[in-house]
Design a protein around this motif. Structure first.
Motif, PDB file in Angstrom:
ATOM      1  N   ARG A  32      46.751  55.167  55.619  1.00 25.36           N
ATOM      2  CA  ARG A  32      47.210  54.510  54.393  1.00 25.36           C
ATOM      3  C   ARG A  32      46.144  53.584  53.801  1.00 25.36           C
ATOM      4  NH1 ARG A  32      52.868  54.689  53.752  1.00 25.36           N
ATOM      5  NH2 ARG A  32      53.937  55.766  55.481  1.00 25.36           N
ATOM      6  N   MET A  33      44.939  53.642  54.372  1.00 28.14           N
ATOM      7  CA  MET A  33      43.845  52.799  53.885  1.00 28.14           C
ATOM      8  C   MET A  33      42.651  53.682  53.521  1.00 28.14           C
ATOM      9  SD  MET A  33      44.197  49.695  56.685  1.00 28.14           S
ATOM     10  CE  MET A  33      43.028  48.631  55.850  1.00 28.14           C
ATOM     11  N   PRO A  34      42.779  54.498  52.471  1.00 28.27           N
ATOM     12  CA  PRO A  34      41.725  55.447  52.101  1.00 28.27           C
ATOM     13  C   PRO A  34      40.390  54.786  51.759  1.00 28.27           C
ATOM     14  CG  PRO A  34      43.349  55.232  50.336  1.00 28.27           C
ATOM     15  CD  PRO A  34      43.929  54.555  51.539  1.00 28.27           C
ATOM     16  N   ALA A  35      40.418  53.549  51.305  1.00 28.38           N
ATOM     17  CA  ALA A  35      39.174  52.871  50.940  1.00 28.38           C
ATOM     18  C   ALA A  35      38.294  52.582  52.154  1.00 28.38           C
ATOM     19  CB  ALA A  35      39.488  51.558  50.210  1.00 28.38           C
ATOM     20  N   TRP A  36      38.904  52.609  53.339  1.00 28.35           N
ATOM     21  CA  TRP A  36      38.154  52.339  54.572  1.00 28.35           C
ATOM     22  C   TRP A  36      37.614  53.620  55.208  1.00 28.35           C
ATOM     23  CZ3 TRP A  36      39.183  47.724  58.130  1.00 28.35           C
ATOM     24  CH2 TRP A  36      39.467  46.586  57.370  1.00 28.35           C
ATOM     25  N   GLN A  37      38.084  54.755  54.742  1.00 31.49           N
ATOM     26  CA  GLN A  37      37.726  56.017  55.391  1.00 31.49           C
ATOM     27  C   GLN A  37      36.308  56.457  55.019  1.00 31.49           C
ATOM     28  OE1 GLN A  37      40.877  58.679  54.259  1.00 31.49           O
ATOM     29  NE2 GLN A  37      42.444  57.478  55.329  1.00 31.49           N
ATOM     30  N   ALA A  38      35.654  57.126  55.956  1.00 31.19           N
ATOM     31  CA  ALA A  38      34.256  57.532  55.777  1.00 31.19           C
ATOM     32  C   ALA A  38      34.159  58.820  54.955  1.00 31.19           C
ATOM     33  CB  ALA A  38      33.594  57.719  57.144  1.00 31.19           C
ATOM     34  N   VAL A  39      34.526  58.709  53.692  1.00 33.72           N
ATOM     35  CA  VAL A  39      34.450  59.859  52.780  1.00 33.72           C
ATOM     36  C   VAL A  39      33.621  59.464  51.559  1.00 33.72           C
ATOM     37  CG1 VAL A  39      36.632  60.870  53.543  1.00 33.72           C
ATOM     38  CG2 VAL A  39      36.634  59.176  51.698  1.00 33.72           C
ATOM     39  N   ASP A  40      33.266  60.454  50.780  1.00 31.98           N
ATOM     40  CA  ASP A  40      32.389  60.235  49.632  1.00 31.98           C
ATOM     41  C   ASP A  40      32.952  59.171  48.690  1.00 31.98           C
ATOM     42  OD1 ASP A  40      30.342  60.461  47.869  1.00 31.98           O
ATOM     43  OD2 ASP A  40      30.912  62.428  47.081  1.00 31.98           O
ATOM     44  N   GLY A  41      32.098  58.214  48.346  1.00 39.57           N
ATOM     45  CA  GLY A  41      32.499  57.156  47.445  1.00 39.57           C
ATOM     46  C   GLY A  41      32.867  55.860  48.131  1.00 39.57           C
ATOM     47  N   ASN A  42      33.051  55.902  49.446  1.00 39.57           N
ATOM     48  CA  ASN A  42      33.411  54.705  50.204  1.00 39.57           C
ATOM     49  C   ASN A  42      32.204  54.147  50.962  1.00 39.57           C
ATOM     50  OD1 ASN A  42      36.008  54.910  49.303  1.00 39.57           O
ATOM     51  ND2 ASN A  42      36.807  55.834  51.182  1.00 39.57           N
ATOM     52  N   PHE A  43      32.341  52.906  51.393  1.00 39.60           N
ATOM     53  CA  PHE A  43      31.236  52.223  52.068  1.00 39.60           C
ATOM     54  C   PHE A  43      30.841  52.919  53.368  1.00 39.60           C
ATOM     55  CE2 PHE A  43      29.861  49.063  55.228  1.00 39.60           C
ATOM     56  CZ  PHE A  43      28.692  48.628  54.621  1.00 39.60           C
ATOM     57  N   LEU A  44      31.814  53.423  54.117  1.00 41.13           N
ATOM     58  CA  LEU A  44      31.530  54.049  55.412  1.00 41.13           C
ATOM     59  C   LEU A  44      31.095  55.507  55.291  1.00 41.13           C
ATOM     60  CD1 LEU A  44      34.444  52.638  57.628  1.00 41.13           C
ATOM     61  CD2 LEU A  44      32.048  51.912  57.580  1.00 41.13           C
ATOM     62  N   TYR A  45      30.956  56.002  54.084  1.00 42.86           N
ATOM     63  CA  TYR A  45      30.585  57.406  53.896  1.00 42.86           C
ATOM     64  C   TYR A  45      29.214  57.702  54.495  1.00 42.86           C
ATOM     65  CZ  TYR A  45      29.078  61.680  51.542  1.00 42.86           C
ATOM     66  OH  TYR A  45      28.585  62.939  51.269  1.00 42.86           O
ATOM     67  N   ILE A  46      29.146  58.823  55.223  1.00 43.99           N
ATOM     68  CA  ILE A  46      27.903  59.261  55.855  1.00 43.99           C
ATOM     69  C   ILE A  46      27.581  60.669  55.348  1.00 43.99           C
ATOM     70  CG2 ILE A  46      26.750  59.747  58.043  1.00 43.99           C
ATOM     71  CD1 ILE A  46      28.682  57.797  59.359  1.00 43.99           C
ATOM     72  N   PRO A  47      26.532  60.833  54.539  1.00 40.47           N
ATOM     73  CA  PRO A  47      26.205  62.152  53.986  1.00 40.47           C
ATOM     74  C   PRO A  47      25.884  63.190  55.061  1.00 40.47           C
ATOM     75  CG  PRO A  47      25.041  60.400  52.819  1.00 40.47           C
ATOM     76  CD  PRO A  47      25.633  59.785  54.038  1.00 40.47           C
ATOM     77  N   GLU A  48      25.209  62.747  56.131  1.00 39.90           N
ATOM     78  CA  GLU A  48      24.851  63.667  57.212  1.00 39.90           C
ATOM     79  C   GLU A  48      26.106  63.985  58.029  1.00 39.90           C
ATOM     80  OE1 GLU A  48      23.469  60.794  56.640  1.00 39.90           O
ATOM     81  OE2 GLU A  48      21.509  61.328  55.810  1.00 39.90           O
ATOM     82  N   ARG A  49      26.719  65.094  57.726  1.00 38.00           N
ATOM     83  CA  ARG A  49      28.022  65.434  58.309  1.00 38.00           C
ATOM     84  C   ARG A  49      27.977  65.515  59.830  1.00 38.00           C
ATOM     85  NH1 ARG A  49      32.861  67.272  56.581  1.00 38.00           N
ATOM     86  NH2 ARG A  49      33.923  68.908  57.772  1.00 38.00           N
ATOM     87  N   VAL A  50      26.853  65.909  60.388  1.00 37.22           N
ATOM     88  CA  VAL A  50      26.762  66.076  61.835  1.00 37.22           C
ATOM     89  C   VAL A  50      26.881  64.736  62.564  1.00 37.22           C
ATOM     90  CG1 VAL A  50      24.247  65.830  62.002  1.00 37.22           C
ATOM     91  CG2 VAL A  50      25.474  67.273  63.661  1.00 37.22           C
ATOM     92  N   LEU A  51      26.657  63.632  61.864  1.00 37.69           N
ATOM     93  CA  LEU A  51      26.757  62.316  62.491  1.00 37.69           C
ATOM     94  C   LEU A  51      28.207  61.873  62.695  1.00 37.69           C
ATOM     95  CD1 LEU A  51      23.936  60.279  60.680  1.00 37.69           C
ATOM     96  CD2 LEU A  51      23.868  61.353  62.943  1.00 37.69           C
ATOM     97  N   ILE A  52      29.123  62.471  61.960  1.00 36.75           N
ATOM     98  CA  ILE A  52      30.531  62.085  62.069  1.00 36.75           C
ATOM     99  C   ILE A  52      31.068  62.289  63.487  1.00 36.75           C
ATOM    100  CG2 ILE A  52      32.882  62.561  61.275  1.00 36.75           C
ATOM    101  CD1 ILE A  52      31.227  61.041  59.260  1.00 36.75           C
ATOM    102  N   PRO A  53      30.906  63.486  64.087  1.00 37.24           N
ATOM    103  CA  PRO A  53      31.411  63.660  65.458  1.00 37.24           C
ATOM    104  C   PRO A  53      30.668  62.802  66.477  1.00 37.24           C
ATOM    105  CG  PRO A  53      30.159  65.582  64.764  1.00 37.24           C
ATOM    106  CD  PRO A  53      30.371  64.759  63.548  1.00 37.24           C
ATOM    107  N   LEU A  54      29.400  62.485  66.223  1.00 38.34           N
ATOM    108  CA  LEU A  54      28.662  61.616  67.144  1.00 38.34           C
ATOM    109  C   LEU A  54      29.246  60.205  67.127  1.00 38.34           C
ATOM    110  CD1 LEU A  54      24.965  62.704  66.435  1.00 38.34           C
ATOM    111  CD2 LEU A  54      26.383  63.299  68.409  1.00 38.34           C
ATOM    112  N   ILE A  55      29.467  59.688  65.919  1.00 38.99           N
ATOM    113  CA  ILE A  55      30.052  58.353  65.785  1.00 38.99           C
ATOM    114  C   ILE A  55      31.476  58.348  66.338  1.00 38.99           C
ATOM    115  CG2 ILE A  55      30.814  56.598  64.133  1.00 38.99           C
ATOM    116  CD1 ILE A  55      28.468  57.460  62.347  1.00 38.99           C
ATOM    117  N   GLY A  56      32.228  59.383  66.010  1.00 42.19           N
ATOM    118  CA  GLY A  56      33.599  59.478  66.500  1.00 42.19           C
ATOM    119  C   GLY A  56      33.666  59.504  68.013  1.00 42.19           C
TER     120      GLY A  56
END
Length: 306
Positions: free
Chosen positions: A101-125
């Protein structure tokens, strides 16, 4: 004494809450918003959410699946484990819903936590998930699901939690191929997170608990042995030895201690005998009083109790 016990329990629950926040952040802010999944009940819940097009939120299926598994885990791991795990499951379910319920916090395009390098998402997760679960494990809780299976099996067999997660999660991750629109690359992202999580968890949990073997050569062996025995509550074995070069009889201390205690011993030895010689080597496993329980399987354990 009652106050100390209350504060200790309170500290454990606050720590588990903190661990649950980190654990759910991995999924609710990074993994699920990017359409990824990994292993465990959380991974199954994410896949259910994708298949149902969001009609069944991950937080709901996570709670339901864990409720079923908890009934089995409660009997094997005891009441204390059950109560703490119920707490962690409820908190994690609430937090997963909260992050959704807090989309502004999610790491998606347009947000502060957004990461363009998609492969980094599972590493961070994977790193965040392992950190959160390590904190929860160390305070007697669990996030449920395969955590329950891992701790139940680890109670009887000497298999690390990370390895057990590895086997179960490999199957769960492959299930993402059944989700419409998902491809082989989505499965690979899941395996990247799985390996990251597994290695990081073992490193965090076992690194602190790993054991080292010390051989201490010092003329002041009695003071050193007394310090290790009384202050660190560790056993010491005195070995008779003969120096080949000098031909003199010497005493050598053989000590098994946790790695976290090594610095304390090194500091003490250096203070009282700057000429002391120490040999440090890592052990693969140590079983017995003060270390790990010998685990030989459920059947043998039960037979021994007859």
């Amino acid at each position: 004494m009652k106050t100390d016990r209350f504060l200790k329990i309170l500290y454990d629950y606050v720590a588990m809450l903190f661990g649950a926040v980190i654990f759910t952040m991995a999924w609710g802010l990074f993994v699920i918003p990017n359409g990824m999944s990994a292993g465990g009940v959380t991974g199954m819940s994410a896949i259910i959410q994708f298949i149902s097009a969001g009609k069944i939120p991950a937080s709901v299926s996570y709670a339901v699946i864990n409720a079923i598994l908890l009934l089995a885990g409660f009997a094997v791991l005891g009441k204390g484990f059950g109560v703490r795990t119920v707490f962690c499951v409820i908190i994690s379910s609430v937090l997963l819903e909260l992050w959704s319920r807090m989309p502004a916090w999610q790491a998606v395009d347009g947000n502060f936590l957004y990461i363009p390098e998609r492969v980094l998402i599972p590493l961070i997760g994977g790193l965040l998930e392992s950190l959160g679960i390590m904190i929860i494990f160390n305070h007697g809780g669990s996030t449920g699901g395969t955590d329950i299976v891992a701790l139940a099996v680890n109670k009887y067999w000497p298999i690390t939690p990370g390895k057990l997660f590895l086997y179960v999660d490999a199957i769960i991750i492959a299930c993402i191929l059944f989700v419409p629109g998902k491809s082989f690359s989505d499965m690979i992202y899941g395996y990247i997170m799985m390996f990251t999580f597994s290695m990081a968890l073992d490193l965090m949990m076992l690194g602190r608990q790993s054991t080292v073997k010390l051989l201490v050569f010092s003329e002041k062996y009695e003071e050193i042995a007394e310090y290790i025995n009384k202050t660190l509550d560790r056993g010491v074995t005195v070995i008779n030895a003969t120096g080949w070069y000098t031909g003199k009889d010497k005493k050598v201390l053989l000590v098994l201690v946790r790695r976290r205690q090594l610095k304390e011993i090194e500091k003490f030895v250096k203070e009282i005998d700057s000429r002391a010689f120490m040999s440090v080597s890592k052990t693969s496993a140590v079983y017995g009083e003060g270390f790990e329980e010998i685990k030989t399987g459920i059947k043998k354990k039960l037979n021994n109790g007859n």
